[in-house]
Design an enzyme around this catalytic site. Sequence first.
Site, PDB file in Angstrom:
ATOM      1  CB  CYS A 118      -0.909  -0.510   1.143  1.00  0.00           C
ATOM      2  SG  CYS A 118      -2.172  -1.179   1.055  1.00  0.00           S
ATOM      3  CB  SER A 119       4.129   2.289   1.776  1.00  0.00           C
ATOM      4  OG  SER A 119       4.090   2.615   3.355  1.00  0.00           O
TER       5      SER A 119
END
Length: 157
Positions: A47-48
């Site tokens: 997600c980062s």
Amino acid sequence: MSNRLDVGTTAPEFALESTDGSKVLLSDLKGQKVVLYFYPAAMTPGCSKQACDFRDSLSSLKGAGYTVVGISPDSVEKLERFKEADSLNFTLLSDPDNAVATAYGAYGEKKNYGRTYMGIIRSTFVLNEDLVITHALYNVKATGHVARLRRDLGLDS
């Protein structure tokens, strides 16, 4: 199983809390092109990576008239930490009960290492100025997704 949305469908309305404490309604974005993406959990590697790819592409997306909005089930407080940790320069919204993700077909049954469970299906929707879906992308990969999206939108030279 999730009900997937098709291209040409009007995007479901929502009202979600942003990291700045305000309520964001989809209808407030009418008149803008919107990239709306659902991701499982802030501050996880995939997600980062995806969020940073959106961050790094934001100026060209904005230049083409797109507003980027990320949605996850994380609390507003966690989203604020995520935004600060990765210097994210776009709106993050909290969908703690997955109601909006469910409406978009981005919450449903997943399989991982032989285990079946319910969770966020990493998905991206591109909406036109009338909030009609022009692209509905399900089960996208965190890495390389933004580059593919940029190609699909004709933004790469």
